[in-house]
Design a protein around this motif. Structure first.
Motif, PDB file in Angstrom:
ATOM      1  N   GLU A  76      14.803   2.109  -6.757  1.00 26.99           N
ATOM      2  CA  GLU A  76      15.254   1.289  -5.384  1.00 26.99           C
ATOM      3  C   GLU A  76      14.246   0.828  -4.623  1.00 26.99           C
ATOM      4  N   ASP A  77      13.245   1.652  -4.270  1.00 23.45           N
ATOM      5  CA  ASP A  77      11.912   1.076  -3.893  1.00 23.45           C
ATOM      6  C   ASP A  77      11.663  -0.052  -4.272  1.00 23.45           C
ATOM      7  N   LEU A  78      11.326  -0.089  -5.711  1.00 31.79           N
ATOM      8  CA  LEU A  78      10.672  -1.275  -6.293  1.00 31.79           C
ATOM      9  C   LEU A  78      11.555  -2.449  -6.153  1.00 31.79           C
ATOM     10  N   GLU A  79      12.920  -2.419  -6.180  1.00 25.20           N
ATOM     11  CA  GLU A  79      13.474  -3.308  -6.074  1.00 25.20           C
ATOM     12  C   GLU A  79      13.635  -3.950  -4.640  1.00 25.20           C
ATOM     13  N   ALA A  80      13.615  -3.107  -3.802  1.00 22.06           N
ATOM     14  CA  ALA A  80      13.280  -3.599  -2.368  1.00 22.06           C
ATOM     15  C   ALA A  80      12.087  -4.362  -2.118  1.00 22.06           C
ATOM     16  N   PHE A  81      11.164  -3.708  -2.617  1.00 21.92           N
ATOM     17  CA  PHE A  81       9.779  -4.410  -2.449  1.00 21.92           C
ATOM     18  C   PHE A  81       9.702  -5.805  -3.153  1.00 21.92           C
ATOM     19  N   ARG A  82      10.197  -5.893  -4.375  1.00 22.23           N
ATOM     20  CA  ARG A  82      10.312  -7.214  -5.017  1.00 22.23           C
ATOM     21  C   ARG A  82      11.026  -8.058  -4.243  1.00 22.23           C
ATOM     22  N   GLU A  83      12.186  -7.918  -3.636  1.00 20.46           N
ATOM     23  CA  GLU A  83      13.101  -8.722  -2.898  1.00 20.46           C
ATOM     24  C   GLU A  83      12.252  -9.274  -1.615  1.00 20.46           C
ATOM     25  N   MET A  84      11.396  -8.188  -0.958  1.00 17.53           N
ATOM     26  CA  MET A  84      10.711  -8.744   0.216  1.00 17.53           C
ATOM     27  C   MET A  84       9.271  -9.471  -0.302  1.00 17.53           C
ATOM     28  N   ALA A  85       8.759  -9.277  -1.412  1.00 17.50           N
ATOM     29  CA  ALA A  85       7.830 -10.169  -1.894  1.00 17.50           C
ATOM     30  C   ALA A  85       8.069 -11.501  -2.379  1.00 17.50           C
ATOM     31  N   LEU A  86       9.336 -11.724  -3.083  1.00 17.58           N
ATOM     32  CA  LEU A  86       9.658 -12.839  -3.320  1.00 17.58           C
ATOM     33  C   LEU A  86       9.853 -13.899  -2.327  1.00 17.58           C
ATOM     34  N   TRP A 112      -1.799  -2.867 -11.355  1.00 18.97           N
ATOM     35  CA  TRP A 112      -0.705  -1.960 -10.857  1.00 18.97           C
ATOM     36  C   TRP A 112       0.477  -1.935 -12.058  1.00 18.97           C
ATOM     37  N   ARG A 113       0.694  -1.024 -12.793  1.00 18.98           N
ATOM     38  CA  ARG A 113       1.414  -0.979 -13.738  1.00 18.98           C
ATOM     39  C   ARG A 113       2.823  -1.040 -13.345  1.00 18.98           C
ATOM     40  N   HIS A 114       3.213  -0.837 -12.379  1.00 22.11           N
ATOM     41  CA  HIS A 114       4.815  -1.058 -11.729  1.00 22.11           C
ATOM     42  C   HIS A 114       4.931  -2.382 -11.168  1.00 22.11           C
ATOM     43  N   ALA A 115       3.937  -3.203 -11.276  1.00 23.38           N
ATOM     44  CA  ALA A 115       4.094  -4.596 -10.430  1.00 23.38           C
ATOM     45  C   ALA A 115       5.219  -5.480 -11.535  1.00 23.38           C
ATOM     46  N   ASP A 132       0.717  -1.369  -0.130  1.00 22.38           N
ATOM     47  CA  ASP A 132       0.007   0.281  -0.038  1.00 22.38           C
ATOM     48  C   ASP A 132       0.913   1.356   0.066  1.00 22.38           C
ATOM     49  N   LEU A 133       1.848   1.260   0.802  1.00 21.58           N
ATOM     50  CA  LEU A 133       2.762   2.281   0.983  1.00 21.58           C
ATOM     51  C   LEU A 133       3.385   2.693  -0.332  1.00 21.58           C
ATOM     52  N   LEU A 134       3.945   1.763  -1.003  1.00 19.27           N
ATOM     53  CA  LEU A 134       4.554   1.775  -2.406  1.00 19.27           C
ATOM     54  C   LEU A 134       3.758   2.261  -3.387  1.00 19.27           C
ATOM     55  N   MET A 135       2.561   1.675  -3.364  1.00 19.30           N
ATOM     56  CA  MET A 135       1.413   1.916  -4.519  1.00 19.30           C
ATOM     57  C   MET A 135       0.879   3.558  -4.366  1.00 19.30           C
ATOM     58  N   SER A 136       1.012   4.159  -3.408  1.00 19.89           N
ATOM     59  CA  SER A 136       0.483   5.307  -2.874  1.00 19.89           C
ATOM     60  C   SER A 136       1.505   6.197  -3.496  1.00 19.89           C
ATOM     61  N   THR A 137       2.608   5.880  -3.978  1.00 14.42           N
ATOM     62  CA  THR A 137       3.683   6.800  -4.544  1.00 14.42           C
ATOM     63  C   THR A 137       3.413   7.028  -5.965  1.00 14.42           C
ATOM     64  N   THR A 138       3.250   8.197  -6.563  1.00 13.25           N
ATOM     65  CA  THR A 138       2.976   8.237  -7.975  1.00 13.25           C
ATOM     66  C   THR A 138       3.995   7.676  -8.860  1.00 13.25           C
ATOM     67  N   GLN A 139       5.223   8.051  -8.589  1.00 11.71           N
ATOM     68  CA  GLN A 139       6.343   7.285  -9.251  1.00 11.71           C
ATOM     69  C   GLN A 139       7.306   6.796  -8.410  1.00 11.71           C
ATOM     70  N   PRO A 140       7.353   5.701  -8.066  1.00  9.46           N
ATOM     71  CA  PRO A 140       8.105   4.952  -7.123  1.00  9.46           C
ATOM     72  C   PRO A 140       9.714   4.547  -7.608  1.00  9.46           C
ATOM     73  N   SER A 141      10.702   4.843  -6.947  1.00  7.81           N
ATOM     74  CA  SER A 141      11.986   5.002  -7.526  1.00  7.81           C
ATOM     75  C   SER A 141      12.336   3.297  -7.784  1.00  7.81           C
TER      76      SER A 141
END
Length: 377
Positions: free
Chosen positions: A44-54, A75-78, A33-42
């Motif tokens: 670095e943020d996407l990679e950190a979420f990716r590692e956590m999700a996997l 979500w287009r950044h997924a 939720d926190l990441l998706m609330s950001t209009t244009q996530p960086s």
């Protein structure tokens, strides 16, 4: 998103991966939720979420995975590998991901159509991007709920083999009929098997179309029954309806499908059409329908409707209708038949068997039959 959040995500992912922290089920959802609330996530943020999700998706409970699938599906950044991890959960998680627009390749849809569970197959049938091959695989499962979902999806392709299967199932299951009749991508000629379920306007246009076809390529005409044969039918009608339906099918040279279809059709429209197709006059056909002694026979309105139907068709048109409604013949246009002139010298359609009776005699017969039915009741 602040870099502090990114660092926290990376640390949480490492702890989860190394087993040093038992993350709650809510943690991944909150971070998503926190990441998706950001209009244009960086990145670095996407990679950190990716590692956590996997690290967490294989272990979280199904309820949490379903919520996450619903959030990430559109979500287009997924990231593709995060979505793939959710797909790998299968079951309700996969169904949720597909239902909310998650990307699924044609080959994946085909695999789900062929081997997926019922829930996933239904969702696949609802997809706007369903390929024709997957559509064929879905109908090949023979599952009613999947078929109905496919019919309800206006974007689902219905190639010829699929349509033939669905029409064949509609002959035995009326639940298929509404979905087939409202499809704009089905030619009217292909819906002739559903004639018994059609409204007055569709019936009229169907009869007109078949009459035009008869003018070009007449159907084979069956000889009218002899008086002795018809007398036998009358005697059989009250005591052995199934036997009568079998005899009428034999008159047209067909098999058991027509007899079974007549038994299922309590409106008696199909029986009426079969009689006309077999060269029986409207007057005699009406007598036989009344002799059946069922609900249709005891309804003045229904008998009058049957008479109107029988008068609206020639034997050739009735034959074409009967064969397609019952499924006895999939293609009648190539059937060889004897040439019959479309009009007799009086200017009315030629019909084998007795001439059209005077309307008063038919109505009198209806009334006598109804009175007799009440007296015996």
């Amino acid at each position: 998103m602040p870099s502090r959040i990114s660092a926290d995500l990376a640390q949480l992912a490492r702890l989860a991966r190394d087993g040093g922290l038992d993350l709650s089920q809510v943690s991944l959802r909150v971070k998503a939720d926190l990441l998706m609330s950001t209009t244009q996530p960086s990145s670095e943020d996407l990679e950190a979420f990716r590692e956590m999700a996997l690290a967490l998706i294989p272990a979280i409970d199904e309820g949490t995975a379903i919520i996450l699938a619903r959030k990430l599906a559109g979500w287009r950044h997924a990231q593709a590998d995060v979505l793939q991890a959710l797909k790998a959960r299968g079951g309700a998680v996969l169904s949720t991901l597909m239902r909310h627009g998650g990307p699924v390749s044609p080959s994946e849809l085909e695999d789900i159509a062929a081997h997926g569970d019922a829930a996933a197959a239904i969702v696949a049938a609802e997809r706007a991007d369903l390929p024709a091959k997957a559509s064929l695989m879905l109908t090949g499962r023979g599952e009613r709920a999947v078929d109905l979902a496919l019919l309800a999806n206006p974007s689902a392709p219905l190639p010829r083999p699929v349509l033939d299967l669905l029409l064949d199932r509609a002959r035995d299951d009326a639940a298929y009929v509404p979905g087939l009749l409202v499809r704009r991508d089905i030619n009217s000629a292909d819906l002739i098997p559903l004639f018994l379920h059609a409204g007055a306007e569709r019936r009229r246009t169907t009869i007109e179309s078949l009459a035009a076809l008869e003018a070009v390529s007449p159907s084979e005409r069956r000889p009218a029954p002899t008086p002795e044969t018809f007398a036998g039918w009358l005697a059989t009608a009250e005591q052995d309806r199934d036997g009568l339906f079998g005899a009428l099918s034999s008159q047209l040279g067909t098999g058991s499908r027509l007899a079974e279809a007549m038994a299922r059709d309590h409106s008696r429209d199909l029986t009426a059409l079969t009689l006309i197709a077999g060269g029986v006059s409207v007057e005699d056909a009406t007598r036989l329908l009344i002799r059946l002694g069922d609900d249709a026979a005891h309804s003045v309105e229904r008998i009058f409707a049957l008479v109107a139907l029988m008068r609206s068709v020639t034997p050739g048109v009735a034959y074409r209708l009967v064969m397609q409604i019952s499924g006895e013949s999939k293609s009648l246009s190539n059937r060889k038949g004897q040439h019959q002139p479309l009009l007799d010298p009086s200017g009315t359609p030629a019909r084998s068997g007795a001439a059209r009776p005077d309307s008063r005699s038919v109505l009198d017969e209806v009334r006598r039959g109804l009175r007799s039915g009440r007296e015996h009741g």
